[in-house]
Motif scaffolding. Structure first.
Motif, short mmCIF file in Angstrom:
data_model
loop_
_atom_site.label_atom_id
_atom_site.label_comp_id
_atom_site.label_asym_id
_atom_site.label_seq_id
_atom_site.Cartn_x
_atom_site.Cartn_y
_atom_site.Cartn_z
N PHE A 198 0.82 -1.20 0.00
CA PHE A 198 0.00 0.00 0.00
C PHE A 198 0.86 1.26 0.00
O PHE A 198 0.54 2.25 -0.66
N SER A 199 1.97 1.23 0.74
CA SER A 199 2.88 2.38 0.73
C SER A 199 3.48 2.58 -0.65
O SER A 199 3.59 3.71 -1.14
N HIS B 205 0.88 -3.93 -10.16
CA HIS B 205 1.13 -5.18 -9.43
C HIS B 205 2.41 -5.03 -8.62
O HIS B 205 3.44 -4.59 -9.15
N TYR B 206 2.37 -5.41 -7.34
CA TYR B 206 3.53 -5.28 -6.45
C TYR B 206 4.24 -6.62 -6.33
O TYR B 206 3.62 -7.65 -6.04
N SER B 207 5.56 -6.62 -6.56
CA SER B 207 6.34 -7.86 -6.45
C SER B 207 7.77 -7.54 -6.03
O SER B 207 8.44 -6.73 -6.68
N GLU C 71 -3.19 -12.73 -2.23
CA GLU C 71 -3.40 -11.95 -1.01
C GLU C 71 -2.68 -10.61 -1.02
O GLU C 71 -2.71 -9.89 -0.03
N VAL C 72 -1.99 -10.29 -2.10
CA VAL C 72 -1.41 -8.97 -2.27
C VAL C 72 -2.26 -8.23 -3.30
O VAL C 72 -2.33 -8.66 -4.45
N PRO C 73 -2.95 -7.17 -2.92
CA PRO C 73 -3.88 -6.52 -3.83
C PRO C 73 -3.18 -5.81 -4.98
O PRO C 73 -2.00 -5.47 -4.90
N TYR D 44 4.96 -2.92 -10.74
CA TYR D 44 4.93 -3.10 -12.18
C TYR D 44 3.55 -2.69 -12.71
O TYR D 44 2.54 -2.90 -12.04
N GLY D 45 3.53 -2.12 -13.90
CA GLY D 45 2.28 -1.71 -14.51
C GLY D 45 2.03 -2.46 -15.81
O GLY D 45 2.96 -2.62 -16.62
#
Length: 621
Positions: free
Chosen positions: A439-440, A516-518, A492-494, A523-524
């Protein structure tokens, strides 16, 4: 806010526990020294319990890391702490609950919430009990008679004590003899002179915050005993050794026989009476050098415990480690030294020291050897002062080229600036990627505070951009419409889904960007509106390549890529079967029934793309 405060309290509690154990050990070494030195050691414990930050120093003697518990631990699929001590890490990490697949919240979030409730309840109970005790005591003091300035005489009082902060008062029993009155009054006045009444009250409030830590209770009581012994020794030092016997008799006669839990009172008879009398009878004025040695030990210990150990970040952005002279770079590959450029003579190039723009040191490939990352400017017959990146191993100002790492950097940041490449290496060597809380990271991207890697530029592959750069498409301009926050792939990661449009098409969306967070990076992935629409709260969506070529799918993210996982789709132009659900051919009626069921699912909740909504939706998680 409360989550962060609670985790910070746990971190400070852990650090203070380590410091308390150190202090308890050092007190044993100072057993024969004046108690003022033992009492002084507790100041660093109070500092650790009050101050959430400290300075780093090579002289720190703490064996543990300053913040073993990450602020994002409750969001981690596999939560871990890092104390810096492997044995402790293994013992605790094995007991931490992992996130359950497809659960709405991590189980650790639930435990943290319950812990916060219990913690706050303990504070309220402890404060309430002592406030009631204080009110009862003040009721008993209503009939106190002022004898002189801040000295009051009270009937039926068990022991003398000090109470108050800005105008502390000394309360004495009316049963004291003149001789006892002299000793006791001097003792209480010494408390005030040392500001012990303030320290005691502050220590009590700190105890209320850390009531769950047994070592803090130990520190509270033992520091209180050291405080009393320090005052005892000050009185003996002032009146002389001849009063030891009489002073001890007064202490014994007025001993309360119990410890005081609250912030007040500072009682003459409070504490371990037997130990205090023994300390008084054994007290001798220390020699000059004994005091000096004890002072050096206490100051050194306090400084060492107050400082945090230097973080081994892997990078040091300082130039003194390189000599101020020309530096020779050797270029090598797996077969040995190889000439890579025609203008390099004898397989090396010499660069003047003043052409080094920036550099860092650290273990880049985890082989236990220190690497150097250097940003240089050089010139040749074709280019003048072009920024170039060389990633090297250090050895007396002679370096070997790290071909594999250089290839990786060039592939990831091809066509980007030197600084972008250098920042990537800085992140890699540090071993500290972007904030672990997605979220940050999302919030920083949506507010244009940081870049993300997008596939929006098909002609050049991935590209690192700021979000508002999506709105600039040649001669056309775009406008962000709305966004939603939901888990698109079930990990589970939005993800963040943003709809935007040509300014002329407002308010109808033309494109969708999925963030998308990884592994610390955002990443977009870009889609036309027909490629991702009718988004549901479970992450499923509709796609269409035409009136008869459409379906429902979820997204599947891989390294630097995003693909459809089709749930149901139809391709009427194919020979044979045309309708599919979960990869199996079905009839048209079965397909239509399935699609109708999908359409009836709950829609994703969309928020207007405003700063207020971004703050509310990404700060609340």
């Amino acid at each position: 806010m409360l989550d962060r405060l609670f985790l910070q309290i746990l971190n400070m509690s852990f650090n203070a526990s380590v410091v308390i154990l150190f202090v308890l050990f050092v007190r044993i070494l100072l057993k024969k020294a004046p108690k003022v030195f033992s009492y002084s050691l507790w100041s660093v414990v109070l500092f650790r319990l009050i101050c959430p930050f400290s300075f780093e120093s090579i002289f720190s003697i703490l064996p543990t890391k300053a913040n073993p518990i990450s602020q994002d631990i409750v969001y981690a699929p596999t939560p871990k702490i890092d104390t810096g001590v492997t044995v402790i890490n293994n013992a605790i990490n094995q007991s931490l609950p992992a996130a359950a697949p497809h659960a709405s919240v991590n189980s650790l979030q639930v435990w943290a919430f319950l812990g916060e409730i219990v913690w706050l309840a303990g504070i309220v109970i402890l404060l309430s009990y002592n406030i009631v005790s204080l009110l009862k005591l003040k009721k008993r003091l209503r009939n106190a008679v002022c004898e002189d300035n801040n000295i009051y005489i009270v009937k039926q009082l068990d022991t003398p004590f000090v109470m108050g902060i800005f105008r502390p008062r000394i309360y004495l029993p009316n049963t004291l003899s003149a001789e006892e009155n002299q000793y006791i009054l001097l003792h209480e006045q010494t408390h005030i002179k040392h500001f012990d009444h303030v320290v005691k009250l502050l220590s009590f409030f700190v105890l209320c915050l850390y009531w769950f830590n047994p070592l803090v209770w130990v520190a509270f009581f033992i520091s209180g005993r050291d405080m009393e012994m320090t005052c005892d020794e000050a009185v003996i030092k002032q009146l002389g050794n001849t009063v030891k016997k009489e002073y001890s008799s007064s202490l014994l006669a007025l001993a309360t026989g119990r410890r005081t839990v609250g912030g007040t009172p500072l009682a003459f008879g409070e504490g371990d009476t037997k130990s205090r009398i023994k300390n008084i009878l054994n007290y001798k004025k220390p020699g000059f050098w004994a005091v000096i040695v004890a002072l050096i030990v206490v100051v050194g210990i306090c400084a060492g415990l107050m400082a945090n150990p230097i973080t081994r970040s892997g990078l040091s952005w300082e130039k003194p480690t390189l000599a101020a002279q020309d530096i020779k770079f050797y270029w090598t590959d797996s077969n040995g030294k190889t000439e890579l450029e025609s203008d390099f003579e004898d397989n090396h190039v010499t660069v003047p020291f003043d052409k080094i723009v920036d550099y860092a040191t650290g273990d880049c490939n985890n082989d236990g050897k220190e690497d150097v990352v250097i940003l240089i400017q050089y010139s040749n017959s074709e280019r003048s002062f072009i920024a170039s990146r060389v990633y090297l191993s250090q050895g007396n100002n002679t370096f070997d080229y790290q071909r594999e790492l250089m290839s990786e950097i060039d592939q990831k940041y091809h066509g980007q600036s030197a600084k972008e490449e250098l920042n990537y290496v800085r992140e890699r060597l540090n071993g500290t990627p972007s904030p672990q809380n997605p979220f940050s990271a999302y919030k920083d991207v949506l507010q244009n505070k940081t870049e993300f890697i997008t596939t929006s530029y098909a002609e050049s592959g991935t590209k690192t951009i700021y979000l508002d750069q999506l709105l600039k498409g040649g001669l056309e301009t775009y406008k962000f419409l709305n966004f939603t926050v939901l888990d698109m792939d079930g990990d589970e990661v939005p993800e963040i889904v943003i709809q935007y449009c040509l300014t002329n098409d407002y308010p109808y969306p033309d494109y969708v960007e999925v963030l998308h967070y990884s592994d610390g990076t955002v990443y977009g992935y870009n889609f036309s509106y027909r490629g991702l629409y009718s988004l549901k709260s479970d992450g499923t969506f509709n796609w269409s390549n035409g009136a008869d070529d459409n379906g429902y799918a979820k997204l599947r993210f891989t390294l630097n890529n995003c693909e459809y996982d089709n749930i149901a789709y139809c391709e009427p132009n194919l020979p044979g079967d045309s309708y599919f659900i979960d990869g199996q051919a079905v009839t048209e009626s079965e397909y239509q029934a399935f699609m109708e069921n999908q359409e009836n699912k709950k829609d994703a909740i969309w928020y207007d793309f405003t700063k207020e909504n971004i703050d509310n939706q990404l700060s609340a998680n």
